[in-house]
Design an enzyme around this catalytic site. Structure first.
Site, PDB file in Angstrom:
ATOM      1  CB  SER A   1      -0.888  -0.026   1.263  1.00  0.00           C
ATOM      2  OG  SER A   1      -1.584   1.193   1.417  1.00  0.00           O
ATOM      3  N   GLY A   2       0.255   2.348  -0.375  1.00  0.00           N
ATOM      4  CA  GLY A   2       0.816   3.686  -0.182  1.00  0.00           C
ATOM      5  C   GLY A   2       2.251   3.861  -0.660  1.00  0.00           C
ATOM      6  CB  ILE A   3       5.096   5.541   1.034  1.00  0.00           C
ATOM      7  CG1 ILE A   3       4.314   6.851   1.245  1.00  0.00           C
ATOM      8  CG2 ILE A   3       6.563   5.832   0.759  1.00  0.00           C
ATOM      9  CD1 ILE A   3       4.652   7.589   2.537  1.00  0.00           C
TER      10      ILE A   3
ATOM     11  CG  ASP B   1       1.793  -5.210   3.203  1.00  0.00           C
ATOM     12  OD1 ASP B   1       2.053  -4.057   2.806  1.00  0.00           O
ATOM     13  OD2 ASP B   1       0.938  -5.450   4.097  1.00  0.00           O
TER      14      ASP B   1
ATOM     15  CG  ASP C   1       2.848  -9.658  11.657  1.00  0.00           C
ATOM     16  OD1 ASP C   1       3.180  -8.464  11.826  1.00  0.00           O
ATOM     17  OD2 ASP C   1       2.026 -10.250  12.373  1.00  0.00           O
TER      18      ASP C   1
ATOM     19  CE1 TYR D   1       2.348   7.652  12.299  1.00  0.00           C
ATOM     20  CE2 TYR D   1       2.731  10.018  12.423  1.00  0.00           C
ATOM     21  CZ  TYR D   1       2.723   8.839  11.696  1.00  0.00           C
ATOM     22  OH  TYR D   1       3.106   8.843  10.382  1.00  0.00           O
TER      23      TYR D   1
ATOM     24  CE  LYS E   1       6.024   6.856  12.033  1.00  0.00           C
ATOM     25  NZ  LYS E   1       6.472   6.040  10.887  1.00  0.00           N
TER      26      LYS E   1
ATOM     27  CB  THR F   1      -1.335   6.528   1.778  1.00  0.00           C
ATOM     28  OG1 THR F   1      -1.295   6.801   3.186  1.00  0.00           O
ATOM     29  CG2 THR F   1      -0.146   7.172   1.095  1.00  0.00           C
TER      30      THR F   1
HETATM   31  N1  LIG Z   1       0.646   8.973   4.487  1.00  0.00           N
HETATM   32  C1  LIG Z   1       1.137  10.034   5.081  1.00  0.00           C
HETATM   33  O1  LIG Z   1       0.595  11.147   4.984  1.00  0.00           O
HETATM   34  C2  LIG Z   1       2.399   9.947   5.885  1.00  0.00           C
HETATM   35  C3  LIG Z   1       2.896  11.111   6.479  1.00  0.00           C
HETATM   36  C4  LIG Z   1       4.043  11.042   7.243  1.00  0.00           C
HETATM   37  C5  LIG Z   1       4.676   9.838   7.418  1.00  0.00           C
HETATM   38  N2  LIG Z   1       4.189   8.722   6.840  1.00  0.00           N
HETATM   39  C6  LIG Z   1       4.877   7.474   7.087  1.00  0.00           C
HETATM   40  O2  LIG Z   1       5.124   6.786   5.885  1.00  0.00           O
HETATM   41  C7  LIG Z   1       5.070   5.382   6.109  1.00  0.00           C
HETATM   42  C8  LIG Z   1       4.182   4.719   5.087  1.00  0.00           C
HETATM   43  O3  LIG Z   1       2.868   5.204   5.209  1.00  0.00           O
HETATM   44  P1  LIG Z   1       1.737   4.886   4.139  1.00  0.00           P
HETATM   45  O4  LIG Z   1       0.909   6.116   4.079  1.00  0.00           O
HETATM   46  O5  LIG Z   1       2.334   4.327   2.906  1.00  0.00           O
HETATM   47  O6  LIG Z   1       0.910   3.754   4.922  1.00  0.00           O
HETATM   48  P2  LIG Z   1      -0.179   2.700   4.375  1.00  0.00           P
HETATM   49  O7  LIG Z   1      -1.129   2.512   5.511  1.00  0.00           O
HETATM   50  O8  LIG Z   1      -0.704   3.117   3.040  1.00  0.00           O
HETATM   51  O9  LIG Z   1       0.672   1.363   4.142  1.00  0.00           O
HETATM   52  C9  LIG Z   1       1.196   0.641   5.209  1.00  0.00           C
HETATM   53  C10 LIG Z   1       1.427  -0.802   4.769  1.00  0.00           C
HETATM   54  O10 LIG Z   1       2.043  -1.488   5.861  1.00  0.00           O
HETATM   55  C11 LIG Z   1       1.473  -2.771   5.962  1.00  0.00           C
HETATM   56  N3  LIG Z   1       1.613  -3.286   7.324  1.00  0.00           N
HETATM   57  C12 LIG Z   1       0.893  -2.954   8.430  1.00  0.00           C
HETATM   58  N4  LIG Z   1       1.274  -3.689   9.475  1.00  0.00           N
HETATM   59  C13 LIG Z   1       2.263  -4.496   9.039  1.00  0.00           C
HETATM   60  C14 LIG Z   1       3.042  -5.514   9.664  1.00  0.00           C
HETATM   61  N5  LIG Z   1       2.851  -5.835  10.950  1.00  0.00           N
HETATM   62  N6  LIG Z   1       3.989  -6.159   8.934  1.00  0.00           N
HETATM   63  C15 LIG Z   1       4.161  -5.853   7.619  1.00  0.00           C
HETATM   64  N7  LIG Z   1       3.431  -4.927   6.959  1.00  0.00           N
HETATM   65  C16 LIG Z   1       2.497  -4.250   7.672  1.00  0.00           C
HETATM   66  C17 LIG Z   1       0.010  -2.542   5.607  1.00  0.00           C
HETATM   67  O11 LIG Z   1      -0.627  -3.765   5.256  1.00  0.00           O
HETATM   68  C18 LIG Z   1       0.127  -1.565   4.449  1.00  0.00           C
HETATM   69  O12 LIG Z   1       0.263  -2.249   3.220  1.00  0.00           O
HETATM   70  C19 LIG Z   1       4.624   5.213   7.566  1.00  0.00           C
HETATM   71  O13 LIG Z   1       5.733   4.950   8.369  1.00  0.00           O
HETATM   72  C20 LIG Z   1       4.031   6.542   7.936  1.00  0.00           C
HETATM   73  O14 LIG Z   1       4.160   6.834   9.308  1.00  0.00           O
HETATM   74  C21 LIG Z   1       3.069   8.743   6.076  1.00  0.00           C
END
Ligand SMILES: NC(=O)c1ccc[n+]([C@@H]2O[C@H](COP(=O)([O-])OP(=O)(O)OC[C@H]3O[C@@H](n4cnc5c(N)ncnc54)[C@H](O)[C@@H]3O)[C@@H](O)[C@H]2O)c1
Length: 260
Positions: free
Chosen positions: A22-24, A43, A69, A157, A161, A192
């Site tokens: 997902s996401g980033i 993931d 996990d 959170y 961080k 995301t």
């Molecule tokens: N989205 C934002 O605006 C934002 C802003 C600042 C920082 N971040 C940071 O960027 C990072 C990525 O965020 P994102 O928005 O892509 O998140 P997201 O929720 O889109 O993706 C997170 C992924 O991690 C996986 N995941 C969750 N628990 C897990 C586990 N126990 N083992 C393995 N995989 C697991 C989920 O299934 C998911 O695919 C995070 O660390 C977040 O704190 C995001």
């Protein structure tokens, strides 16, 4: 003459992306593969990891899926046995429970810290060992602007961080002589699933956009430049750093634009 054109080339390198579903992490997997890396898309959500790997293969690059996990020590150990030590480790997963500190339960505290801080620790420790033994590697984990600035509801959170940044700096200091670089990326606001709660409240969403210098949210692919940079030789002298990709969130106060 130094070959500047190959600075970002990741051909022949393996990259493990945890959070690739997902996401980033998903965007980062695409980006790393486009620059030549063989990407293991890991993931806890096996279906989503599989989807990202299939997308990469469909683009003609190399990707495979792995269920992992990071909250389960045996799952991380099994992954280490399977992959040994990748050239690049990217760790993205985190969760946020947005509530006032006085209302956070012990269970919520544990859940956030368990994934964001301890899960990240497990990954960098268990994969860092192999990289240190080999004498090379790049570890990239995700912090946030919340390591530096907060708002109500972000206490736990934000603590994780900030903790990730210090943990990575320490690992960078410990592994520098062994050829392993360790860096953190701090995104600002990215569209995301993690930020769905904010998107669903228009005032919150718009206030966040206006807090940035660029006046908007980012998309996940806008984080990929930083990931590829830190993974590649383009950043060969960069370690222990915190790279902000925040549209200027932390640079400017942003509460009021004076009539100049
Ligand atoms: N989205 C934002 O605006 C934002 C802003 C600042 C920082 N971040 C940071 O960027 C990072 C990525 O965020 P994102 O928005 O892509 O998140 P997201 O929720 O889109 O993706 C997170 C992924 O991690 C996986 N995941 C969750 N628990 C897990 C586990 N126990 N083992 C393995 N995989 C697991 C989920 O299934 C998911 O695919 C995070 O660390 C977040 O704190 C995001």
């Amino acid at each position: 003459m130094f070959d500047y054109r190959s600075m970002f080339d990741l051909s022949g390198k393996s990259a493990l992306v945890v959070g690739a579903g997902s996401g980033i992490g998903r965007a980062g997997s695409h980006g790393l593969s486009a620059f030549g890396a063989e990407v293991i898309c890991a993931d806890v959500n096996a279906e989503n990891a599989q989807r990202t790997a299939q997308e990469i293969e469909a683009e003609g690059y190399k990707g495979q899926a792995l269920e992992l996990d990071m909250c389960d020590p045996s799952s991380v150990r099994a992954a280490v046995e399977l992959i040994e030590s990748p050239d690049v480790l990217v760790a993205t997963p985190s969760i946020n429970v947005r509530k006032p500190l006085l209302e956070i339960t012990d269970e919520e505290f544990d859940r956030v810290v368990e994934l964001n801080l301890k899960g990240t620790f497990r990954l960098i420790r268990d994969f860092g060992r192999g990289m240190a033994e080999r004498g090379s590697g790049s570890i990239i984990a995700f912090s946030s602007i919340r390591a530096q600035t907060v708002e109500p509801g972000q206490g736990i959170y934000a603590a994780t961080k900030a903790g990730v940044v210090q943990m990575l700096r320490a690992l960078a200091a410990e592994l520098g002589e062994r050829g392993v670089r360790v860096n953190a990326i701090a995104p600002g606001i990215v569209e995301t699933p993690l930020t769905n709660q904010i998107k669903n409240i228009p005032q919150w969403y718009e206030a966040y956009a206006q807090k940035t210098i660029l006046g908007r949210w980012s998309e996940a692919h806008e984080l990929v430049g930083a990931i590829v940079y830190l993974a590649s030789d383009a950043s060969s002298y960069v370690t222990g750093s915190l790279m902000l990709v925040d549209g200027g969130w932390t640079a400017a106060d942003g509460r009021y634009i004076p009539p100049l």
